[in-house]
Design an enzyme around this catalytic site. Sequence first.
Site, PDB file in Angstrom:
ATOM      1  N   ASP A  36       0.846  -1.190   0.000  1.00 33.88           N
ATOM      2  CA  ASP A  36       0.000   0.000   0.000  1.00 33.88           C
ATOM      3  C   ASP A  36       0.882   1.242   0.000  1.00 33.88           C
ATOM      4  OD1 ASP A  36      -2.187   1.628   0.148  1.00 33.88           O
ATOM      5  OD2 ASP A  36      -2.912   0.885   2.067  1.00 33.88           O
ATOM      6  N   ASP A  37       0.800   2.042  -1.069  1.00 38.27           N
ATOM      7  CA  ASP A  37       1.558   3.306  -1.179  1.00 38.27           C
ATOM      8  C   ASP A  37       3.063   3.108  -1.357  1.00 38.27           C
ATOM      9  OD1 ASP A  37      -0.919   4.399  -0.637  1.00 38.27           O
ATOM     10  OD2 ASP A  37      -0.214   5.806   0.875  1.00 38.27           O
ATOM     11  N   CYS A  76      -5.986   4.532  -3.659  1.00 41.20           N
ATOM     12  CA  CYS A  76      -6.270   3.181  -3.167  1.00 41.20           C
ATOM     13  C   CYS A  76      -7.560   2.577  -3.710  1.00 41.20           C
ATOM     14  CB  CYS A  76      -6.339   3.185  -1.642  1.00 41.20           C
ATOM     15  SG  CYS A  76      -4.896   3.874  -0.821  1.00 41.20           S
ATOM     16  N   LYS A 135      -6.203  -5.414   3.746  1.00 41.64           N
ATOM     17  CA  LYS A 135      -7.028  -4.246   3.425  1.00 41.64           C
ATOM     18  C   LYS A 135      -8.049  -4.562   2.330  1.00 41.64           C
ATOM     19  CE  LYS A 135      -6.381   0.322   1.273  1.00 41.64           C
ATOM     20  NZ  LYS A 135      -5.431   1.429   1.078  1.00 41.64           N
ATOM     21  N   HIS A 137     -11.167  -1.898   1.530  1.00 44.09           N
ATOM     22  CA  HIS A 137     -11.396  -0.524   1.063  1.00 44.09           C
ATOM     23  C   HIS A 137     -12.276  -0.460  -0.180  1.00 44.09           C
ATOM     24  CE1 HIS A 137      -9.498   3.797   1.008  1.00 44.09           C
ATOM     25  NE2 HIS A 137     -10.745   3.757   1.499  1.00 44.09           N
ATOM     26  N   HIS A 291       1.412   2.274   4.267  1.00 39.52           N
ATOM     27  CA  HIS A 291       0.509   3.427   4.353  1.00 39.52           C
ATOM     28  C   HIS A 291       0.672   4.106   5.718  1.00 39.52           C
ATOM     29  CE1 HIS A 291      -3.202   5.775   4.165  1.00 39.52           C
ATOM     30  NE2 HIS A 291      -3.402   5.364   2.933  1.00 39.52           N
ATOM     31  N   ASP A 343      -0.287  -0.697  -4.966  1.00 44.93           N
ATOM     32  CA  ASP A 343      -1.526  -0.205  -5.582  1.00 44.93           C
ATOM     33  C   ASP A 343      -1.320   1.073  -6.390  1.00 44.93           C
ATOM     34  OD1 ASP A 343      -1.058   1.269  -3.279  1.00 44.93           O
ATOM     35  OD2 ASP A 343      -3.101   1.118  -2.502  1.00 44.93           O
ATOM     36  N   HIS A 344      -0.272   1.824  -6.110  1.00 41.19           N
ATOM     37  CA  HIS A 344       0.057   3.036  -6.880  1.00 41.19           C
ATOM     38  C   HIS A 344       1.396   3.544  -6.372  1.00 41.19           C
ATOM     39  CE1 HIS A 344      -1.307   4.986  -3.245  1.00 41.19           C
ATOM     40  NE2 HIS A 344      -2.502   4.456  -3.394  1.00 41.19           N
ATOM     41  N   LYS A 368       1.683   9.555  -5.663  1.00 44.61           N
ATOM     42  CA  LYS A 368       0.311   9.190  -5.322  1.00 44.61           C
ATOM     43  C   LYS A 368      -0.649  10.344  -5.594  1.00 44.61           C
ATOM     44  CE  LYS A 368      -2.518   7.840  -1.322  1.00 44.61           C
ATOM     45  NZ  LYS A 368      -2.505   7.404   0.099  1.00 44.61           N
TER      46      LYS A 368
END
Length: 576
Positions: A36-37, A76, A135, A137, A291, A343-344, A368
């Site tokens: 994540d991130d 996200c 996660k 979301h 994150h 994810d990015h 991001k």
Amino acid sequence: SRVSLWVPLALTLLLRTSGFEAANAFKPNILLIMADDLGIGDLGCYGNDTLRTPNIDRLAEEGVRLTQHLAAAPLCTPSRSSFLTGRHSFRSGMEAHDGYRALQWNGGSGGLPKNETTFARILQQQGYATGLIGKWHQGVNCESRTDHCHHPLNHGFDYFYGMPFTLVNDCDPGRPPEVDASTRARLWRYTQVAALGALTVALGRVCGLVPVSRKAVLSVASLVFLFFATWYASFGFVRRWNCILMRNHDVTEQPMVLERTARLMLREAVSYIVRNKHRPFLLFVSMLHVHLPLATTKRFLGKSRHGLYGDNVEEMDWLVGEILQAIEEHGLKNTTFTYFTSDHGGHLEARDEHGQLGGWNGIFRGGKGMGGWEGGIRVPGIFRWPGVLPAGRVIHEPTSLMDVFPTVVELGGGQVPQDRVIDGRSLVPLLQGTAEHSAHEFMFHYCGKYLHAARWHEKHTGRLWKVHYMTPRFHPTGAGACYDQGLCPCSGDGVTQHSPPLLFDLARDPSEARPLSPRSEPLHRAVLARVDKAVGRHRATLTPVTPQFSLSNIVWKPWLQPCCGTFPFCACTEHG
């Protein structure tokens, strides 16, 4: 064992004789790991020589590494929606028109629509055990606290343990607020002004300066209190409402205790592997690292050369290593198709008084929240399947997170839906080496509902053209991000619209530092015209859908809030 040695040999023979389809008879286990991130420049295998990521680096050495792997969205919720369905998020309403760009509450009604098909649902129909650890979301409820219309178990997963929401600073009592922080601050100011006004009227009445009745003063004070209670019921308890853990349909920890969450996630992932090792399984490990608020255990605190963020990255790598070790210890390495990504891009604006709290995107511009610049969407892409995919291979072709959907569906023996647009393309031929080029000729990069950029892979020449229609305005001027905000906006005064569009050749300028002009590039006008036609064809495939990020879907609704115990007295721990 003899069996583990025989499986890759048999698969290799099948691949050479009757194609990749024959290997599907083995029903490989599928392990998908998403950070994540995480910035692409945070990993050793992508050029970082100051952070220690030996387990992910070994995964790349034993498998195939993609250098132009791209998220479908720079945030996200929409990125993960695209990953799960193989479709751009706006096709399912999981993208912003204006305003909110990701889900804000567990108690909202927006989320991945019930009519969307995830790879988990298709593999479940093919006899796979399907698990999600970490996660989600993608929303929880629609109309009641227990309908769970958006829940993972309603989207093809037969087991879920993790956060239905996402980590935010509010999950750490020692951090400043993050969820809708600007709105929260504005509401607090309004409350203070209203309270001051009510107090002034009351004092005026006492002193005989304001001719109002006692009843009027009480009415004004009641209205002020009602206004405060209305917004504070949600924003005053963000940690309790959003920072929760669930096992399947049950809330197991509310609020969650960050210090032990990593251990719980690892335990659940390993347990799932052990429980399902005798049948084909899909396990999606959707990590909470890296994150904000960068919850890191004492074992890793202060151990990296890059502060708290670096500590969190190195702990993430250890967690990946523990999961891979479980795969190997149970004899599953050669029968498991493993994938690692983010994810990015990394969050450039994440910082505090001690320094940077977000990732490094290497040589790529942006981060991001930026749908056009490479730093916002270029992510790691690592695949391993010993004996089937060549070890140490590096592929420089444009690919997408959306490609994972048709890839795992094909590996699991399923069929992609034929009744809707699927934007992803199977990576099987590219990974196997039977195809030289990616199946993507054109790719489209959105920020919210706005097309920020498009790329054209001119395969016969090797040119990789990138066209920018709008770009965010960085603050302060000359900086590489929007440091006066949490994220760069997608539209309005926060972007610059380019006419004619900016044009780059990523094959020669991957950092997007030197825009081309008709004077410097003879093909300038021809390239823009060709991409413009492709954009027109792409837009012809768009159809109206219900927006999941509308204000009515985003706002917190107490009757939708997941709760252990009796609402609003929601409180429980993993151990009771």
